[in-house]
Enzyme design. Structure first.
Site, PDB file in Angstrom:
ATOM      1  N   ASP A   1       0.861  -1.174   0.000  1.00  0.00           N
ATOM      2  CA  ASP A   1       0.000   0.000   0.000  1.00  0.00           C
ATOM      3  C   ASP A   1       0.907   1.238   0.000  1.00  0.00           C
ATOM      4  OD1 ASP A   1      -2.167   1.696   0.035  1.00  0.00           O
ATOM      5  OD2 ASP A   1      -3.225   0.657   1.632  1.00  0.00           O
TER       6      ASP A   1
HETATM    7  C1  BGC Z   1      -5.279   2.935   0.392  1.00  0.00           C
HETATM    8  C2  BGC Z   1      -5.512   1.830  -0.618  1.00  0.00           C
HETATM    9  C3  BGC Z   1      -5.491   2.399  -2.006  1.00  0.00           C
HETATM   10  C4  BGC Z   1      -4.181   3.114  -2.236  1.00  0.00           C
HETATM   11  C5  BGC Z   1      -4.007   3.667  -3.633  1.00  0.00           C
HETATM   12  C6  BGC Z   1      -4.064   3.793   0.040  1.00  0.00           C
HETATM   13  O1  BGC Z   1      -3.961   4.907   0.853  1.00  0.00           O
HETATM   14  O2  BGC Z   1      -5.087   2.365   1.680  1.00  0.00           O
HETATM   15  O3  BGC Z   1      -6.723   1.174  -0.341  1.00  0.00           O
HETATM   16  O4  BGC Z   1      -5.670   1.379  -2.938  1.00  0.00           O
HETATM   17  O5  BGC Z   1      -4.079   4.187  -1.306  1.00  0.00           O
HETATM   18  O6  BGC Z   1      -4.764   4.779  -3.839  1.00  0.00           O
END
Ligand code: BGC
Length: 747
Positions: free
Chosen positions: A309
């Protein structure tokens, strides 16, 4: 038979008809085909270590854009930055939206430009794989279809709707040229304070498993679009309730509750998995070889790509502090099993991978494994043949029909005193409250922006509850002069860190407002537009009706009006336990000691009245009434099967969710009071009966004890509505396949 699997199977059949490849052609997993396999191996043989490290790097599109671009305008690529990232570093992936949401054509043009550089200017011509968060429809695309959030889809108890919504989302992504969706969220929502509760399929593992697998299959129905099961593992259980914080999860709980939806997604062929940004028992998941490699890749046999993430490798050093330097963080994460790092703004990750391999601290074989998985994903998506997926979109009306049906089916009628609903035609109505004239409160986060909270971002003609009412009825009163007040309470949409809360209670201002409306002495119909169950004080007892709406999406307003007027018969069921107080957050599948009351009682009549949820998991009223008859159960080699007759005893057609719960009376590990083991949603005309056969989920009848998963012998009950029958298992089993004595008992 109306069996547990039939709804999903039906959805699958229609997917085939729309040209999908369904279960025959899972993308990005193991079936690259001989030609694809040869291409992957030939590329790997020719790639330099630096090129491999590049493939493992994922950056946000902001890194390719002109830093001076108008943040409210469309993304503007900077050719120098684009060439550096895509051709020189050779990043494997770009993701996200920069600036305002784009329309379908703008997305395609942007991605064509990026892929053109990747394919024509990088040494080996490897296309990038572009990812986007389309968590309830393609929320970063102008003109795309938004759906209820997962919590709303879960309230429908209809996996085929989750599949259809995901299929349309994937089709719209393909039309944009986007081959990778960071969805579905498969974290089980058992902590209502958590800011991403609305993104989950609720608190029950069997429900989350069925809905999650259906969402994965919906993506696979579309050639050239991959799903991403996220966030592996335990993200939804932060002990503080705050986003990205420590979860304390013992092994049995991890395997009984949090793992099964991911296991189901892997079995359904999900191509990618995103990692939990937090830690379990103090071990950051991004650094956990036990979870990412031993459990996910080896035990579950996941062959796809594990992506981190946001910035989570660096955070092993800066926040979790398990790595004394960023370089150590990269080593730990790669050795733990991550294949791609969402860095997302810089390229240092690739430099560290190179230096770690050169120093012998990370074996080249681990890097090759990661790159092979990434190339296999690209091959499976068909990116080497056509760097942008394409698809013929279903007609607008079909996309709207699914979203509208899902929105209506997601509304849960929790109270309806004196049958105040549906409203009589002559009733005059006031519609008030902070949620009554707002588009963002219907769609929630991930709608046109990350937080989804800016009305200006929404289409000009986006409906609100009052505009939908005005369209159909056209006459509204002031609360003082109306017969009935529709009170729309709302939480401002938020998600992730900005959505952290310090109090599960709804703010005082809205509760005061509610009391003021009740003081007018008229029937009040409360509509709850929340990302999670905000605790409401006892004034709800005085409401004539209460409707859980959650975040039903853009068609939620029209659906709500239909429900109020009775042109739609409500059928949603609460996919979580609604707490009465902030101190009593206890899921429905708790253990008996959790509900021991204060009076305690004396043997053998202990008082188990210490659990008083405001509304129970699975609750939801209809304008007709259903009766459960003739429940029977049999346990045999093929598993435990229940059969039940459902009777529509009311005077209008309605939809009911038959829910079968299992109770294990005594077990070696304190058993949960009951667990949902099967469900089926059926529509029934008045006066009609239907026999429903249900296969009960053996993973829910058994549990993880000291020696792994076991189905223990002894007495059990199955409950559907307020009837229950007993059955007995005569010997311990790991799985039903180990059944040797076919004796069974039916009562
Ligand atoms: C979130 C994810 C998301 C990613 C990309 C992160 O902050 O936890 O769920 O897919 O950002 O945008």
């Amino acid at each position: 038979m109306v069996g547990a699997a039939s709804a999903e199977a039906t959805a699958g059949a229609s997917a085939q008809a729309t040209g999908g490849h369904g279960a025959n052609g899972k993308v990005g997993t193991s079936e690259a085909g001989a030609e694809g396999h040869a291409r992957i191996e030939s590329l790997l043989a020719r790639m330099t270590l630096r090129e491999k490290a590049g493939q493992m790097t994922q950056v946000t599109i902001h890194s390719l854009c002109d830093p001076g671009m108008d943040p409210k305008g469309p993304a503007v690529l900077d050719m120098g930055r684009l060439r550096h990232a895509v051709a020189e570093v050779g990043v494997g992936s770009v993701f996200n939206v920069a600036g305002r949401p784009l329309d379908f054509g703008e997305w395609r043009a942007l991605l064509e430009e990026i892929q053109h550089v990747a394919v024509n200017e990088s040494r080996l011509g490897i296309p990038i794989v572009f990812g986007l968060d389309a968590v309830h429809g393609s929320g970063y695309t102008k003109g795309a279809t938004l759906f209820p959030h997962n919590l709303g889809l879960a309230a429908t108890f209809r996996p085929e709707l989750a599949r259809a919504a995901s299929r349309i989302t994937a089709q719209e992504l393909a039309a944009c040229g986007v081959p990778w969706n960071f969805s579905p969220v498969l974290d089980v929502g058992r902590e209502p304070r958590w800011s991403r509760f609305v993104e989950t399929f609720g608190e029950d593992v069997h429900l989350a498993k069925r809905m999650g697998a259906a969402a994965v299959l919906g993506h696979q129905d579309v050639v050239g679009v991959a799903a991403c099961a996220k966030h592996f593992l335990g993200y939804s259980a932060p002990a503080t309730g705050r986003d990205r914080t420590t979860a304390w999860i013992p092994e049995g709980l991890l395997r009984d509750i949090y793992l099964p939806p991911f296991k189901a997604a892997v079995e359904a062929g999900v191509e990618t998995v995103m990692v939990n940004s937090g830690d379990i028992n103090g071990e950051p998941v991004h650094a956990s070889r036990a979870l990412l490699t031993d459990l996910l890749k080896v035990e579950l046999g996941f062959k796809g790509v594990v992506v981190t993430d946001w910035e989570d490798v660096i955070k092993l050093h800066l926040i979790h502090r398990v790595a004394p330097s960023v370089r150590d963080a990269v080593r730990m994460a790669v050795l733990a099993g991550i294949d791609m790092s969402m860095t997302p703004h810089e390229f240092g990750f690739a430099d560290h991978v190179v230096s770690l391999v050169e120093a012998g601290e990370v074996p080249l074989s681990r890097v090759d494994d990661a790159v092979r998985r990434i190339l296999r994903l690209k091959e499976g998506l068909g990116l080497f043949e056509a760097p942008l997926p394409s698809v013929e979109l279903p007609p607008d009306r079909e996309r709207i029909r699914v979203s509208r049906e899902a929105a209506a089916a997601s509304l849960v009628l929790l109270e309806n005193r004196d049958a105040v609903l549906p409203l009589r035609p002559e009733t005059t109505v006031a519609i008030v409250g902070p949620g009554c004239d707002s588009a963002p409160v219907l769609s929630g986060p991930w709608s046109y922006s990350w937080q989804g909270d800016n009305p200006a971002d929404y289409p000009k003609d986006a409906e609100t509850i009052v505009s939908a009412w005005d369209k159909v009825v056209g006459d509204r009163r002031a609360p003082e002069s109306a017969d009935v007040i529709v009170l729309c309470l709302a939480e401002k949409p938020t998600v992730e860190k900005p959505g952290d809360i310090d109090d599960l209670g709804l703010n005082d201002e809205q509760q005061e407002f509610a009391r003021g409306m009740l003081a007018l002495g008229k029937p009040v119909i409360a509509v709850l537009l929340f990302d999670r169950p905000r605790v409401l004080e006892d004034w709800t007892r005085d409401c004539a009706a209460v409707i859980w709406a959650g975040r039903p999406g853009p068609f939620g307003a029209g659906a709500l009006v239909d429900l109020l007027l009775g042109t739609f018969n409500p059928c949603g069921k609460l996919p979580f336990t609604y707490p009465r107080s902030t101190g009593e957050v206890i899921p429905y599948d708790h253990r008996l000691p959790d509900r021991l009351g204060k009076s305690y009682g004396a043997r053998p009549d202990y008082a188990f009245d210490g659990w008083r949820p405001r509304w129970r998991f699975g609750a939801g009223l209809s304008y007709t009434s259903f009766r459960v008859e003739a429940l029977s159960v049999s346990a045999g080699r093929e598993g435990v099967k229940a059969s039940v007759t459902l009777f529509n005893a009311g005077d209008r057609t309605g939809r009911e969710v038959v829910q079968a719960y299992v109770r294990d009376h005594f077990a070696s590990v304190a058993p949960r009071v009951e667990r949902l083991a099967a469900f089926q949603s059926v529509e029934l005309e008045p006066g009609r009966r239907i026999v429903i056969d249900l296969d009960l989920d053996d993973r829910v009848i058994g549990f993880h004890g000291r020696d792994g998963f076991v189905l223990e012998k002894g007495m059990f009950s199955v409950r559907v509505g307020d009837t229950a029958v007993d059955f007995e298992l005569f010997q311990n089993m790991k799985r039903f396949s180990e059944w040797v004595d076919p004796s069974f008992i039916v009562s």
